[in-house]
Design a protein around this motif. Structure first.
Motif, PDB file in Angstrom:
ATOM      1  N   GLN A 136       0.834  -1.214   0.000  1.00 21.58           N
ATOM      2  CA  GLN A 136       0.000   0.000   0.000  1.00 21.58           C
ATOM      3  C   GLN A 136       0.866   1.261   0.000  1.00 21.58           C
ATOM      4  O   GLN A 136       0.465   2.314  -0.482  1.00 21.58           O
ATOM      5  N   TRP A 137       2.076   1.142   0.556  1.00 23.33           N
ATOM      6  CA  TRP A 137       2.891   2.337   0.810  1.00 23.33           C
ATOM      7  C   TRP A 137       3.998   2.560  -0.220  1.00 23.33           C
ATOM      8  O   TRP A 137       4.795   3.474  -0.075  1.00 23.33           O
ATOM      9  N   SER A 146      -5.769   4.159  -4.135  1.00 22.54           N
ATOM     10  CA  SER A 146      -6.797   4.881  -3.381  1.00 22.54           C
ATOM     11  C   SER A 146      -6.243   5.325  -2.018  1.00 22.54           C
ATOM     12  O   SER A 146      -5.404   4.652  -1.420  1.00 22.54           O
ATOM     13  N   ARG A 147      -6.732   6.462  -1.544  1.00 23.65           N
ATOM     14  CA  ARG A 147      -6.266   7.011  -0.270  1.00 23.65           C
ATOM     15  C   ARG A 147      -6.966   6.264   0.859  1.00 23.65           C
ATOM     16  O   ARG A 147      -8.198   6.162   0.857  1.00 23.65           O
ATOM     17  N   THR A 149      -7.431   5.375   5.153  1.00 24.03           N
ATOM     18  CA  THR A 149      -7.324   5.970   6.484  1.00 24.03           C
ATOM     19  C   THR A 149      -6.531   5.031   7.390  1.00 24.03           C
ATOM     20  O   THR A 149      -6.788   3.831   7.429  1.00 24.03           O
ATOM     21  N   ARG A 168       0.676  10.632   6.163  1.00 29.88           N
ATOM     22  CA  ARG A 168       0.389  11.472   4.984  1.00 29.88           C
ATOM     23  C   ARG A 168       1.490  11.332   3.939  1.00 29.88           C
ATOM     24  O   ARG A 168       1.236  11.329   2.736  1.00 29.88           O
ATOM     25  N   GLY A 171       0.884   8.683   1.588  1.00 28.51           N
ATOM     26  CA  GLY A 171      -0.387   8.731   0.872  1.00 28.51           C
ATOM     27  C   GLY A 171      -1.616   8.341   1.673  1.00 28.51           C
ATOM     28  O   GLY A 171      -2.696   8.170   1.106  1.00 28.51           O
ATOM     29  N   GLY A 172      -1.479   8.201   3.001  1.00 27.18           N
ATOM     30  CA  GLY A 172      -2.640   7.854   3.821  1.00 27.18           C
ATOM     31  C   GLY A 172      -3.209   9.069   4.537  1.00 27.18           C
ATOM     32  O   GLY A 172      -2.632  10.156   4.504  1.00 27.18           O
ATOM     33  N   ALA A 173      -4.355   8.859   5.166  1.00 25.52           N
ATOM     34  CA  ALA A 173      -4.964   9.905   5.989  1.00 25.52           C
ATOM     35  C   ALA A 173      -4.998   9.394   7.427  1.00 25.52           C
ATOM     36  O   ALA A 173      -5.562   8.323   7.680  1.00 25.52           O
TER      37      ALA A 173
END
Ligand SMILES: NC(=O)c1ccc[n+]([C@@H]2O[C@H](COP(=O)([O-])OP(=O)(O)OC[C@H]3O[C@@H](n4cnc5c(N)ncnc54)[C@H](OP(=O)(O)O)[C@@H]3O)[C@@H](O)[C@H]2O)c1
Length: 217
Positions: A136-137, A146-147, A149, A168, A171-173
């Motif tokens: 994912q990273w 896709s972003r 959480t 962040r 690319g994450g929230a």
């Protein structure tokens, strides 16, 4: 930031790549110096291979990317009992779950993050990054991934802020669920996801879509 990573496996590689690409100084320490060197070389971007103790000393944050049953050994190699983690945000992504089943292997009411806090005096433990697969990273910025959480728990507000920045940067929230007294819930979620996924069911399909009050206002 100066980030230390303890461990040389899949998650160390994924987050190491993501943070190095984001411009952070990443230093990797494993129990095998050869594996640390190989991973640093593979990742490029100036990633360093260091000893576990050096991976902790003078870092703005440390990721503990080892299997749950290697946590105690790795913290020992890093010199945790000497107080090397004092004041350092220590990110715990570990999943102590039965492979393919998802049942937690920690005792009832216990958590890995709590255990780590006990083994690393002075560390500001933040549970994060335990739910998504390492790849994912690793997407390059703008790769269309896709972003997601990243739910986190921790007791120290400054450490949570700093780890939120690191979320962040790949690319994450970030989202704070609560303090470490809620972390068992986060660890159970991983068991829930893993259990359903191994049973051939999309875990997302088992969660209702509940708009948050903030989103509806
Ligand atoms: N991979 C993922 O997608 C992912 C996603 C979310 C969370 N996680 C969590 O992240 C952690 C790391 O996962 P991973 O997939 O990176 O595992 P991995 O590829 O199997 O790597 C495990 C790392 O732990 C080290 N280790 C194991 N036992 C040790 C011990 N007794 N002392 C010191 N080091 C020890 C290994 O060292 P050696 O190579 O020398 O054996 C290796 O560096 C796990 O807790 C996992 O649940 C993984």
């Amino acid at each position: 930031m100066r980030i230390g990573i303890l461990g040389t496996g899949t998650l160390a590689a994924g987050l190491g790549e993501g943070w190095a690409r984001a411009g952070h100084e990443v230093a990797i320490g494993g129990r095998s110096p050869v594996k640390a060197e190989k991973l640093a070389e593979r990742l490029g971007h100036g990633v360093l291979a260091v000893s576990p103790r050096e991976a902790v000393t003078g870092r703005d944050a440390v990721l503990l990317a080892v299997t749950w049953d290697g946590v105690e050994d790795m913290l020992g190699l890093a010199g945790a009992s000497d107080g090397v983690f004092e004041g350092t945000p220590l990110i715990d992504p570990t999943n102590a779950v039965a492979h393919g089943v998802g049942a937690l292997l920690t005792a009832l009411g216990e958590s890995m993050a709590g255990r780590i806090a006990g083994l690393a005096p002075g560390a500001h433990v933040v549970k994060a990054f335990h739910l998504f697969p390492a790849d994912q990273w690793t997407g390059s910025p703008g790769s269309g991934r896709s972003r997601v959480t990243v739910a986190m728990c921790g007791d120290d507000a400054a450490a949570l802020r700093l780890v939120g920045e690191l979320v962040r940067d790949v690319g994450g929230a970030p989202a704070i669920l609560g303090a470490l007294d809620r972390v068992r819930q986060l660890e159970e979620v991983a068991g829930f996801v893993i259990g359903l996924a191994f049973a051939g069911i999309d875990p997302n399909s088992a969660i209702p879509h509940v708009p948050s009050p903030a989103a509806t206002n």
